[in-house]
Scaffold this motif. Structure first.
Motif, mmCIF file in Angstrom:
data_model
loop_
_atom_site.group_PDB
_atom_site.id
_atom_site.type_symbol
_atom_site.label_atom_id
_atom_site.label_comp_id
_atom_site.label_asym_id
_atom_site.label_seq_id
_atom_site.Cartn_x
_atom_site.Cartn_y
_atom_site.Cartn_z
ATOM 1 N N PHE A 154 0.829 -1.209 0.000
ATOM 2 C CA PHE A 154 0.000 0.000 0.000
ATOM 3 C C PHE A 154 0.862 1.258 0.000
ATOM 4 O O PHE A 154 0.573 2.226 -0.717
ATOM 5 C CB PHE A 154 -0.935 0.000 1.208
ATOM 6 N N ALA A 155 1.923 1.242 0.775
ATOM 7 C CA ALA A 155 2.812 2.403 0.834
ATOM 8 C C ALA A 155 3.425 2.663 -0.544
ATOM 9 O O ALA A 155 3.494 3.810 -1.002
ATOM 10 C CB ALA A 155 3.904 2.175 1.873
ATOM 11 N N VAL B 259 2.250 1.724 -3.512
ATOM 12 C CA VAL B 259 1.205 2.177 -4.433
ATOM 13 C C VAL B 259 0.891 3.650 -4.186
ATOM 14 O O VAL B 259 0.809 4.458 -5.122
ATOM 15 C CB VAL B 259 -0.075 1.319 -4.277
ATOM 16 N N SER B 260 0.741 4.013 -2.917
ATOM 17 C CA SER B 260 0.374 5.390 -2.561
ATOM 18 C C SER B 260 1.436 6.374 -3.029
ATOM 19 O O SER B 260 1.117 7.404 -3.636
ATOM 20 C CB SER B 260 0.209 5.517 -1.047
ATOM 21 N N VAL B 261 2.682 6.068 -2.735
ATOM 22 C CA VAL B 261 3.739 7.011 -3.092
ATOM 23 C C VAL B 261 3.854 7.136 -4.607
ATOM 24 O O VAL B 261 4.118 8.223 -5.134
ATOM 25 C CB VAL B 261 5.092 6.611 -2.466
ATOM 26 N N VAL C 223 1.402 6.649 -6.981
ATOM 27 C CA VAL C 223 0.283 7.432 -7.510
ATOM 28 C C VAL C 223 0.442 8.899 -7.133
ATOM 29 O O VAL C 223 0.337 9.790 -7.980
ATOM 30 C CB VAL C 223 -1.062 6.880 -6.994
ATOM 31 N N GLY C 224 0.714 9.152 -5.859
ATOM 32 C CA GLY C 224 0.887 10.534 -5.403
ATOM 33 C C GLY C 224 1.988 11.250 -6.163
ATOM 34 O O GLY C 224 1.824 12.405 -6.566
ATOM 35 N N SER C 225 3.082 10.568 -6.409
ATOM 36 C CA SER C 225 4.203 11.201 -7.100
ATOM 37 C C SER C 225 3.870 11.502 -8.556
ATOM 38 O O SER C 225 4.209 12.571 -9.074
ATOM 39 C CB SER C 225 5.434 10.294 -7.033
#
Lengths: 245, 245
Positions: B170-171, B173-175, B177-179
DNA sequence: CCACATTTTGACCGTTGGTCAAATATTTTC
DNA sequence: GAAAATATTTGACCAACGGTCAAAATGTGG
């Protein structure tokens, strides 16, 4: 016809009406998103006609941008408040993390709106004034976080050789936005087994800080105590979203 | 009236037309976003009438979801290809990072569309079939990455006590997408001094991996060689977006 | 009370997503 | 191969909505 700086009665009434419109628009955005309501309904809700709405805002997009910027202003306020926290630089960065969760809890619709701003032809339809206001509030949030990063490097808490302050700040911003967006995705929440979205966001922030080598590292320090102080001093109402087992 | 599994001429023609529509819709989305074109224009472009479009798609949203799912399928393909890379688990994770950049380069509009799917009342207007197809392709990408994380923990490359595999995935994936989203924000690019968006995305992924303690850490290993091999073996065309000084 | 300025209104317009009966094309039947 | 039956394509039409503006309503100064 006042030439003075103090607003006339008319000007105050105009301002009060604008806030009335914004508050109703905020509610509609929260309840229905962007598409599922129209300007007629908003006009009914505020008990003015459609034409009057267009004296305040150049378009529906302009109105929504104003709502978004209002929220962004509150976020910047929370950031500045959090940055005042007395403690090590990483603790202050942590306080910002709390500020962001506090904000996300109070404005759950905010990131959705912010994403709309990026994709659609929103900016073309919004007025130049509101575009600048939004950019200004965005710059405030960036500055608060970046200042802490710069200080951390100056103090040696954060290694300064490998990454520039801007890179570090950018990584934190990216992981935070990405995490907030992803935690709001129901399917992903099930896949990732997320029960406490805010905790997941803050965990991911910790991972970036640890990756940057920001001292003291997560497991070398009693951050539970720090968190207690942050909540007590800055966000007493955080218990609403803070789930501590 | 064929009862066989092989498609009839009609079915093949229908399929070919659907792909024609999708390819033109993809082009319009890339050039103009979502709002700045209408179904009439698309009908003109494919040289069919509006009514015929609605035999393939239940709504404009349904059509856009189909375009998005097509892209997501390609991303999942790239992920599966990248996961085959021979090397340490972190090197394979790195190969996924390259896959994601390769994808983002070829479908620059993808993340914008994906954000639209989250916010608007898109899902209500799309058909159940297409919703499921999208969820399926999304699950594929998750699975590929999560498998590598699970293996990394089993092998001891990645500490398994502090975070669950799902948290680590999850970490990442999140980073990611956010980036990708943040690097596409012009104002932020200036503020953060970003000249090479893809490099920034991959840097942020490295920070998460280091934060997770995924061995070997970024600066304890010659990842430059790994990268050369990943590019050579998997993404020979990556030079288009890979800026190495 | 009137003349003038300002504000508010809602009927109206253009655009666009979506529908459906009629027109057109294709296949089947004899 | 023509007529009937079936399938496909079309574009006029509809409803919804963002946005406009002339006219009505309200406020102001003398």
């Amino acid at each position: 016809m006042s030439m003075s700086a103090t607003p006339t009665r008319k000007e105050r009434e105009f301002q009060a009406r604008e806030e009335l419109i914004l508050s109703h628009a905020r509610r509609l955005l929260l309840e229905k998103g962007f598409q599922a309501w129209n300007m007629e309904q908003l006009a009914d809700a505020v008990e003015y006609s459609k034409g009057t709405l267009y004296q305040h805002f150049t378009s529906k997009e302009d109105l929504v941008l104003a709502v978004s910027t209002d929220a962004l202003r509150m976020r910047a306020d929370l950031f500045e408040k959090a940055a005042q926290f007395k403690g090590k630089t990483r603790e202050r960065c942590r306080a910002i993390g709390f500020a962001c969760c506090e904000f996300a809890y109070n404005y759950p619709e905010y990131f959705h709106i912010e994403m709309m701003l990026k994709s659609a032809s929103f900016w073309e339809k919004a007025s130049e004034e509101r575009r600048q206001a939004h950019a200004f509030q965005g710059a405030r949030t960036w500055r608060v976080l970046n200042n802490i990063v710069v200080q951390a490097m100056a103090l040696g808490d954060l290694p300064s050789g490998r990454y520039t302050p801007e890179q570090a700040t950018f990584a934190l911003v990216s992981v935070t936005v990405g995490s907030h967006i992803m935690t709001q995705e129901p399917i992903l929440r099930v896949q990732a087994g997320i029960t406490d979205p805010m905790a997941s966001v803050r965990t991911n922030q910790d991972l970036i800080c640890d990756g940057l080598g920001w001292q003291p590292l997560l497991h070398d320090y009693d951050y539970a105590s720090t968190d207690k102080n942050i909540v007590k001093e800055l966000f007493p109402s955080a218990s609403a979203w803070l789930h501590i087992d």
